[in-house]
Design a protein around this motif. Structure first.
Motif, PDB file in Angstrom:
ATOM      1  N   ASP A 276      29.947 -39.612 -13.567  1.00  0.00           N
ATOM      2  CA  ASP A 276      30.706 -39.028 -14.662  1.00  0.00           C
ATOM      3  C   ASP A 276      29.803 -37.996 -15.337  1.00  0.00           C
ATOM      4  N   PHE A 277      30.010 -36.713 -15.026  1.00  0.00           N
ATOM      5  CA  PHE A 277      29.067 -35.662 -15.443  1.00  0.00           C
ATOM      6  C   PHE A 277      29.837 -34.560 -16.157  1.00  0.00           C
ATOM      7  N   HIS A 278      29.644 -34.458 -17.479  1.00  0.00           N
ATOM      8  CA  HIS A 278      30.358 -33.424 -18.241  1.00  0.00           C
ATOM      9  C   HIS A 278      29.388 -32.709 -19.153  1.00  0.00           C
ATOM     10  N   LEU A 279      29.494 -31.407 -19.233  1.00  0.00           N
ATOM     11  CA  LEU A 279      28.687 -30.619 -20.170  1.00  0.00           C
ATOM     12  C   LEU A 279      27.213 -31.038 -20.116  1.00  0.00           C
ATOM     13  N   ASN A 280      26.683 -31.111 -18.902  1.00  0.00           N
ATOM     14  CA  ASN A 280      25.268 -31.426 -18.679  1.00  0.00           C
ATOM     15  C   ASN A 280      24.858 -32.834 -19.110  1.00  0.00           C
ATOM     16  N   ARG A 281      25.847 -33.698 -19.321  1.00  0.00           N
ATOM     17  CA  ARG A 281      25.494 -35.074 -19.696  1.00  0.00           C
ATOM     18  C   ARG A 281      26.109 -36.018 -18.676  1.00  0.00           C
ATOM     19  N   VAL A 282      25.261 -36.873 -18.121  1.00  0.00           N
ATOM     20  CA  VAL A 282      25.787 -37.809 -17.127  1.00  0.00           C
ATOM     21  C   VAL A 282      25.856 -39.183 -17.785  1.00  0.00           C
ATOM     22  N   SER A 283      27.009 -39.858 -17.669  1.00  0.00           N
ATOM     23  CA  SER A 283      27.056 -41.208 -18.240  1.00  0.00           C
ATOM     24  C   SER A 283      27.386 -42.185 -17.123  1.00  0.00           C
ATOM     25  N   MET A 284      26.666 -43.286 -17.111  1.00  0.00           N
ATOM     26  CA  MET A 284      26.842 -44.251 -16.032  1.00  0.00           C
ATOM     27  C   MET A 284      26.555 -45.649 -16.541  1.00  0.00           C
ATOM     28  N   GLU A 285      27.060 -46.627 -15.785  1.00  0.00           N
ATOM     29  CA  GLU A 285      26.760 -48.010 -16.135  1.00  0.00           C
ATOM     30  C   GLU A 285      25.293 -48.283 -15.858  1.00  0.00           C
ATOM     31  N   GLU A 286      24.682 -48.983 -16.773  1.00  0.00           N
ATOM     32  CA  GLU A 286      23.275 -49.290 -16.561  1.00  0.00           C
ATOM     33  C   GLU A 286      23.169 -50.377 -15.519  1.00  0.00           C
ATOM     34  N   GLY A 287      22.096 -50.282 -14.727  1.00  0.00           N
ATOM     35  CA  GLY A 287      21.867 -51.326 -13.731  1.00  0.00           C
ATOM     36  C   GLY A 287      22.955 -51.369 -12.684  1.00  0.00           C
ATOM     37  N   SER A 288      23.603 -50.207 -12.423  1.00  0.00           N
ATOM     38  CA  SER A 288      24.580 -50.233 -11.334  1.00  0.00           C
ATOM     39  C   SER A 288      23.787 -50.051 -10.055  1.00  0.00           C
ATOM     40  N   GLY A 289      23.230 -51.096  -9.578  1.00  0.00           N
ATOM     41  CA  GLY A 289      22.497 -51.000  -8.324  1.00  0.00           C
ATOM     42  C   GLY A 289      22.862 -52.226  -7.529  1.00  0.00           C
ATOM     43  N   LYS A 301      28.263 -54.395 -18.139  1.00  0.00           N
ATOM     44  CA  LYS A 301      27.251 -53.342 -18.094  1.00  0.00           C
ATOM     45  C   LYS A 301      27.317 -52.471 -19.331  1.00  0.00           C
ATOM     46  N   ASN A 302      26.152 -51.988 -19.777  1.00  0.00           N
ATOM     47  CA  ASN A 302      26.141 -51.010 -20.859  1.00  0.00           C
ATOM     48  C   ASN A 302      26.288 -49.629 -20.249  1.00  0.00           C
ATOM     49  N   ARG A 303      26.964 -48.754 -20.991  1.00  0.00           N
ATOM     50  CA  ARG A 303      27.011 -47.375 -20.510  1.00  0.00           C
ATOM     51  C   ARG A 303      25.814 -46.627 -21.072  1.00  0.00           C
ATOM     52  N   LYS A 304      25.142 -45.885 -20.210  1.00  0.00           N
ATOM     53  CA  LYS A 304      24.020 -45.079 -20.687  1.00  0.00           C
ATOM     54  C   LYS A 304      24.333 -43.626 -20.435  1.00  0.00           C
ATOM     55  N   THR A 305      23.909 -42.767 -21.361  1.00  0.00           N
ATOM     56  CA  THR A 305      24.103 -41.343 -21.090  1.00  0.00           C
ATOM     57  C   THR A 305      22.745 -40.669 -20.998  1.00  0.00           C
ATOM     58  N   TYR A 306      22.653 -39.719 -20.087  1.00  0.00           N
ATOM     59  CA  TYR A 306      21.414 -38.957 -19.914  1.00  0.00           C
ATOM     60  C   TYR A 306      21.761 -37.481 -20.012  1.00  0.00           C
ATOM     61  N   ASP A 307      20.917 -36.735 -20.701  1.00  0.00           N
ATOM     62  CA  ASP A 307      21.129 -35.281 -20.754  1.00  0.00           C
ATOM     63  C   ASP A 307      20.249 -34.618 -19.718  1.00  0.00           C
ATOM     64  N   LEU A 308      20.857 -33.779 -18.906  1.00  0.00           N
ATOM     65  CA  LEU A 308      20.081 -33.034 -17.917  1.00  0.00           C
ATOM     66  C   LEU A 308      19.917 -31.622 -18.482  1.00  0.00           C
ATOM     67  N   THR A 309      18.753 -31.342 -19.041  1.00  0.00           N
ATOM     68  CA  THR A 309      18.620 -30.124 -19.850  1.00  0.00           C
ATOM     69  C   THR A 309      17.772 -29.066 -19.168  1.00  0.00           C
ATOM     70  N   ALA A 310      17.725 -27.914 -19.824  1.00  0.00           N
ATOM     71  CA  ALA A 310      16.919 -26.805 -19.308  1.00  0.00           C
ATOM     72  C   ALA A 310      15.434 -27.133 -19.418  1.00  0.00           C
ATOM     73  N   ALA A 311      15.096 -28.053 -20.343  1.00  0.00           N
ATOM     74  CA  ALA A 311      13.674 -28.371 -20.549  1.00  0.00           C
ATOM     75  C   ALA A 311      13.155 -29.352 -19.498  1.00  0.00           C
ATOM     76  N   ASP A 312      14.062 -29.933 -18.737  1.00  0.00           N
ATOM     77  CA  ASP A 312      13.676 -30.935 -17.745  1.00  0.00           C
ATOM     78  C   ASP A 312      13.247 -30.202 -16.466  1.00  0.00           C
ATOM     79  N   THR A 313      11.922 -30.119 -16.267  1.00  0.00           N
ATOM     80  CA  THR A 313      11.429 -29.271 -15.175  1.00  0.00           C
ATOM     81  C   THR A 313      11.831 -29.815 -13.808  1.00  0.00           C
TER      82      THR A 313
END
Length: 631
Positions: A276-289, A301-313
């Protein structure tokens, strides 16, 4: 374009948050504390560009949605950043009546009409708040920048300008006009922010042409009104366009329906496809492995969101890489980080143990220097750790999808279909294999086959495929639409050419599967991409390099700067363009974006931007096709 569109839009936002004056270079000065009020549109524009911390540095203490319950904050200025819609204007008028803030800076994302301005004025008079409305601005920022070289028009209400909306069979002319106007309004904002008047090229006889005609007219009217033109004076920061203007290519989604359905193999496009990836933010269930044994009920499961930004080399470097490479790089980063962490721990133990006795004094001076440097690198290490964890989690989630749905098999097979290479197994086998992918994966594969094949399958074959698809649990309505579409465009004469792409399987992942790796890649094919141009990239290449080609020779030519709107399609300019913007009316995807990025890398000194009316992944696109295909 001296700076990227991302930098330009960010600079415009920062200027707005500084009461529309350029932000001061002197950072020691205390910022003016203020409140930011935005609507959902404003929120979507700001969130990919500015972090909460950056807002705070600019003096924004609170940022609130316009239509939420807000308490009065009497002695604070408020900056509004909203669309000029009826209900937003009503709410602003209500704020004035309730005297929520000390002063109001009203910034409209897109230009506000005269009548709505008058509404605000009359309610300000009634509320006795005329002196408190300090400034009213049109910001012309009605688009969302996702990358240095990529933008979309909107995220809220995107169904209003979606592929489905434009291609509905029962659409009224008035609705179509509205859709086109809203697309043109956003594109106009884009060019105002870019500070350039483009040369427009478009195909004939589809939505892209309607957009081109309207955009040309709007740019022309603005340039003609010299006193209020948005393209002259200060906003055009010194002669960076002295010699050449950008080319603006409008393409229609109908040129290529296969790419948006295609399974992909690069990191960013895969994330967009399976997570689930919108506006550079990916949200997913934690521990979905694969933590819970088969048959056991997974925990909540908790939902976690991660920002994939320009600063992330790491992200900037690898978002266009094939997935196997990404998995390998994450692992390398992890090993490197662990080595650094061990070094810090080692120094700590030396210091702790040996400072007890006298002989340690000489040791100390030597180790103190080491420890000091280790401690000073801690924040950096922690940030590195956060990014490694982020990519480990995201890549693992993607890998789960690849393995459970056999996405590598699909990707390879579709590449072969699109490049018309020989197939190693029959399509029917994959469709009827219960272990390969979801019903949606099968439908995507079949649609790509149906769109790209030159010889449409015979009725009896088609029935056989349909039965297999139904048995696999597929909904056939997208096929109904694609059938009509194919008959209508008579693409059989000139099917879109997907280039000779070809994928080289590099054997299975023997290298990556060393015992210490996070990623168990067994059984996943290590596929490497060969560079090939997708239809949209090819169209751009023809127009940018001024090549004569039957595919693009009929494209119309508009130059809004020419005083007379001459309808000639003969380009005045015979030189190849250095800068171009490709815009897909009807929606785009990261596969096309990545293809253009790769194309630009191979061309020295060229810059290409990619834009689309909305960004969809295959699942969202199939949904639109099935709505169109429902009988």
């Amino acid at each position: 374009m001296a700076t990227s569109i991302r930098e330009k839009q960010t600079a415009a936002l920062k200027r707005m948050l500084n009461f529309n004056s350029p932000p001061l270079k002197n950072t020691a000065a205390e910022p003016v504390w203020k409140v930011l009020i935005y609507d959902r549109f404003g929120q979507d524009i700001i969130s990919p560009l500015l972090l909460v911390k950056e807002l705070r540095d600019m003096g924004i203490t609170l940022h609130l949605l316009l239509h939420s319950d807000r308490d009065p904050i009497p002695n604070v200025p408020a900056i509004y950043f909203v669309m000029p819609t009826e209900e937003n204007i009503d709410r602003i008028c209500q704020d004035l009546r309730n005297q929520l803030y000390e002063s109001y800076f009203l910034n409209f994302i897109s230009a506000i009409s005269r009548s709505k301005l008058e509404d605000i004025a009359s309610s300000a008079l009634a509320a006795n708040a005329v002196t408190q409305i300090t400034k009213v601005y049109d910001q012309y920022l009605n688009f969302i920048t996702l990358e240095d070289d990529m933008f979309i028009l909107c995220h809220q209400n995107k169904e209003l300008i979606s592929y489905h909306a434009i291609n509905r069979p029962d659409i009224l002319d008035t609705d179509m006009e509205q859709i086109m106007d809203s697309i043109v309004d956003s594109l106009f904002c884009f060019f105002v922010t870019l500070g350039a008047v483009p040369i427009i090229r478009c195909p004939t006889g589809n939505a892209a042409e309607m957009v081109a005609v309207k955009l040309d007219k709007k740019l022309r009217e603005n340039l003609r009104d010299a006193r209020n033109s948005l393209f002259t004076g200060d906003s055009m920061t010194g002669g960076q366009f002295s010699f050449q203007r950008p080319l603006f290519v409008l393409a229609d989604r109908n040129v290529d329906l296969a790419t948006p359905l295609h399974h992909t193999w690069t990191y960013q496009a895969l994330i967009h496809d399976v997570l689930d990836f919108h506006l550079n933010r990916v949200s997913m269930e934690e521990g979905s492995g694969a933590e819970h044994p088969a048959g056991a009920r997974p925990k909540k499961k908790n939902r976690k969101t991660y920002d994939l930004t320009a600063a992330d080399t790491f992200w900037q470097k690898h978002k266009g890489s094939p997935f196997p490479e990404v998995a390998e790089s994450v692992q390398e980063e992890l090993d490197r980080y662990r080595a650094q962490e061990d070094e810090v721990k080692r120094l700590k133990t030396i210091m702790g143990l040996e400072a007890e006795d006298d002989g340690a004094i000489s040791m100390l001076s030597d180790n103190t220097a080491k420890l000091t440097s280790a401690v000073s690198s801690l924040p950096e290490l922690l940030e590195k750790k956060r990014l490694i964890d982020l990519h480990t989690n995201v890549a693992t989630a993607v890998l789960d999808h690849i393995k459970s749905r056999k996405l590598d098999v699909y990707f390879e097979y579709e590449e072969k279909l699109m490049s018309k290479s020989t197939l190693d197994k029959s399509l029917l086998d994959i469709i009827s294999d219960p272990d390969a992918g979801t019903p949606e994966d099968k439908m995507r594969l079949f649609l790509i086959y149906y769109i790209t094949t030159q010889q449409a399958p015979s009725e009896s074959d088609l029935e056989q495929y349909k039965k297999a698809l139904l048995d696999a649990g597929c909904d056939l309505s997208p096929l109904n639409y694609v059938k009509q579409w194919k008959a209508f465009t008579k693409m059989a004469a000139t099917p879109a050419n997907y280039g000779t792409s070809g994928v080289k399987p590099m054997g299975l992942f023997s290298r990556v599967v060393n015992s210490g790796s996070q990623f168990v890649m067994e059984g996943v094919k290590n596929l490497v991409l060969k560079q090939h141009n997708l239809p949209v990239t090819r169209i751009l290449d023809n127009l940018m390099e001024m090549k004569s080609h039957p595919e693009t020779d009929g494209y119309r030519y508009f130059d809004p700067k020419m005083l007379r709107g001459s309808e000639s399609s003969i380009p005045r300019n015979k030189n190849p363009f250095q800068e171009a913007i490709v815009f897909v009316v009807g929606g785009g995807n990261y596969i096309e974006y990545q293809n253009l990025v790769d194309y630009t890398k191979s061309k020295q000194g060229k810059k290409v931007l990619y834009g689309c009316s909305e960004l969809f992944n295959a699942a969202q696109f199939i949904k639109q096709l099935s709505q169109l295909g429902q009988k």
